[in-house]
Design an enzyme around this catalytic site. Structure first.
Site, PDB file in Angstrom:
ATOM      1  N   LYS A 212       0.667  -1.346   0.353  1.00  0.00           N
ATOM      2  CA  LYS A 212      -0.307  -0.186  -0.058  1.00  0.00           C
ATOM      3  C   LYS A 212       0.938   1.204  -0.168  1.00  0.00           C
ATOM      4  CE  LYS A 212      -1.790   3.004   2.766  1.00  0.00           C
ATOM      5  NZ  LYS A 212      -1.547   4.010   1.741  1.00  0.00           N
TER       6      LYS A 212
ATOM      7  N   GLU B  27       9.816   2.272  11.436  1.00  0.00           N
ATOM      8  CA  GLU B  27      10.710   3.856  11.280  1.00  0.00           C
ATOM      9  C   GLU B  27       9.901   4.802  11.398  1.00  0.00           C
ATOM     10  OE1 GLU B  27      12.517   6.839  10.850  1.00  0.00           O
ATOM     11  OE2 GLU B  27      12.669   6.147   8.796  1.00  0.00           O
TER      12      GLU B  27
ATOM     13  N   CYS C 224      13.693  12.222   7.089  1.00  0.00           N
ATOM     14  CA  CYS C 224      13.528  11.608   9.095  1.00  0.00           C
ATOM     15  C   CYS C 224      14.971  12.141   8.955  1.00  0.00           C
ATOM     16  CB  CYS C 224      12.686  10.084   8.853  1.00  0.00           C
ATOM     17  SG  CYS C 224      13.984   9.413   8.052  1.00  0.00           S
TER      18      CYS C 224
ATOM     19  N   GLU D 183       8.882  17.155  15.519  1.00  0.00           N
ATOM     20  CA  GLU D 183       9.210  16.829  14.139  1.00  0.00           C
ATOM     21  C   GLU D 183       8.512  17.630  12.810  1.00  0.00           C
ATOM     22  OE1 GLU D 183      10.720  12.812  11.182  1.00  0.00           O
ATOM     23  OE2 GLU D 183       8.841  13.023  12.458  1.00  0.00           O
TER      24      GLU D 183
END
Length: 515
Positions: A205, A286, A320, A416
């Site tokens: 997906k 992750e 990231c 973040e």
């Protein structure tokens, strides 16, 4: 039989002939825009009435393509197809499975510029970043194929008189792969072929903003000899099929890369045993980072400037691993900040179909609003030293932005942002700088710029990140060279592109024979 693994080289775009070839690839890709792509389930093409459009983030009016949307009924069909294919694929020789990857890597290498050009259009990557993304995808296929061949006979264990013992690996079942949009080819490819080459079957997906590159890749796998049902292409809305994929009793493995909120949700749901489920689901996750570049007082300033700019503003900070925090020794703080601001003021932002732009758009409206919201917060928490502007009239463009004199506990130092925003803070000592670097819930990457050997040694044991870099930027991990994954809330530290990554997709089995 197989040559040794070598990192796929990057294209040198300083050469005019390479720029011309890439421009030709861009022209070719632009002539293919707007197509409709089907779901692929058990080798069958399925077109549905509901579609998902992929939009160029540099030009909101341009549709890259559309894919059909899967639903829970189609997901059930995909699990059935994957389970059926698994019965043969699991006993297919590791060499044969690896050869599918070798052929796919060769195919992607032949059309490398076209894949890169698609990334430029679909997710707004600059040429160099797109080229590196495709190179990493090729690396994953080559590296994991060779790793599987090395693991095919298991590992040696002891036998004793009158007894012969073996330690082998076997696949686990059906894997659900949910990759991100920021490394739209590399991570999508890596997290698809890892379960595949180890003998599992896959439901892929892809991330909603990057569905076309995923569709192209599944077609490439088919052309490379992948049997029907081994990888099933099931794009869809997370709100409609996300939980269903995770909860499904036929799901054996889940590989996810994305936000902390979604990752922790998946981790929790995967622990629940569903009716008919006879196994524990293995989860490889992750979840991002809040990564720090520490600059010591004896650092080479030019190295530090390059590290900060590359870490913070490569691909508009949408990594990231992006260095969104800079902790600088107070003795050189003002000098470094001035140098970085000067460099950032030279960065040009625009549509990355042109090689001239260092930075392109952010991915979509949601990201644009989130990042500009953080810029507003930053103006309350620090001093705006560079950037701060944005323009969404045609695409989603945000200027590279620097905030100075920010508290280590400020929101823009802790949360973040996933955009071209970096915050500077000062430390009175090197030890304090490392303490500040560790004061977030994340632990993905970090960099130390220093010529002090004792300080570098100190960082090895005191800087708590999964990937630690010295005297360079904290982004740009290369398969086989820098196995990638993080500590704390950055995920399960699965170390993608490393020598033990594939083991997570298999069960070890002990076989003991009385002689």
């Amino acid at each position: 039989m197989y040559t040794a693994y070598r990192h796929e080289p990057f294209t040198d775009f300083t050469k005019e002939e390479n720029r011309q070839v890439f421009q030709e690839a861009l022209n070719k890709v632009e002539n293919t825009l707007g197509k409709n792509y089907p779901l692929i389930v058990g080798g069958e093409r399925i077109f549905t009435d509901e579609k998902m459009n992929s939009v160029n983030p540099a030009n909101k009016e341009e549709i890259i393509g559309a894919v059909s949307k899967s639903n829970t009924t189609i997901i059930d069909q995909a699990f059935d197809a994957a389970e059926k294919a698994y019965q043969k694929w699991r006993v297919t020789s590791p060499e044969a499975r690896a050869e599918v990857l070798f052929r796919a890597a060769a195919g992607m290498r032949r059309d490398k510029h076209e894949y890169s050009a698609l990334l430029v259009k679909e997710v707004g990557k600059p040429w160099k970043e797109a080229d590196a993304d495709i190179a990493e995808a090729i690396d994953f296929m080559e590296y994991y194929a060779r790793q599987m061949i090395e693991l095919k006979n298991g590992k040696g264990i002891l036998s004793r008189e009158g007894e012969y013992n073996q330690y082998v690996y076997q696949p686990m079942g059906v894997a659900v792969t949910i990759p991100p949009w920021n490394f739209a080819c590399a991570i999508m490819v890596g997290t698809t072929v890892a379960p595949m080459v180890t003998g599992n079957t896959v439901l892929l997906k892809p991330a909603e903003p990057a569905v076309i590159i995923a569709a192209k890749f599944v077609e490439l796998l088919e052309q490379s000899g992948m049997p029907e049902g081994v990888v099933n292409f099931v794009p869809g809305e997370p709100t409609e099929i996300g939980d269903y994929l995770i909860d499904h009793p036929k799901t054996s493995l889940i590989s996810f890369t994305g936000s902390r909120a979604t990752g922790t949700r998946i981790y929790k749901r995967a622990a629940e045993i569903q009716e008919g489920q006879q196994h524990l689901k293995r989860v490889i996750i992750e979840m991002g980072g809040k990564d720090t570049v520490v600059v010591d007082e004896d650092a080479d300033l030019e190295t530090a400037v390059e590290a900060v700019v590359a870490s913070a503003f490569g691909f508009s900070g949408q990594k990231c691993s992006a260095g969104s925090r800079v902790v600088v020794h107070q003795n050189i703080y003002d000098k470094l900040l001035e140098r970085v601001v000067d460099r950032v003021n030279e960065i040009n932002v625009g549509d990355t179909t042109s090689y001239d732009y260092y930075m392109g758009p952010v991915i979509n409206r949601k990201a644009f609003d989130k990042i500009t919201g953080y810029i507003a917060i930053g103006k309350q928490e620090g001093r705006l030293a560079a950037g701060g502007g944005s323009d969404d009239s045609k695409g989603y463009f945000i200027d590279p932005t620097i905030f100075a004199d920010v508290s280590p506990d400020a929101r823009i130092m802790q949360e973040e942002i996933f955009g071209p925003v970096v915050a500077f803070t000062k430390a009175s000592s090197y030890e304090e700088a490392i303490d500040i670097a560790n004061n977030t819930e994340y632990g993905l990457t970090g960099a130390v710029i220093s010529t002090n050997v004792e300080h570098l040694e100190y960082a090895k044991t005191h800087f708590h990140v999964g990937n630690l870099y010295f005297n360079r930027n904290c982004t740009g991990a290369i398969v086989g060279y820098h196995p990638f994954g993080g500590f704390k809330m950055s995920g399960t530290d699965s170390k993608a592109g490393g020598p033990d990554y594939l083991l997570q997709y298999m069960h070890p089995k002990t076989i003991s024979q009385q002689l």
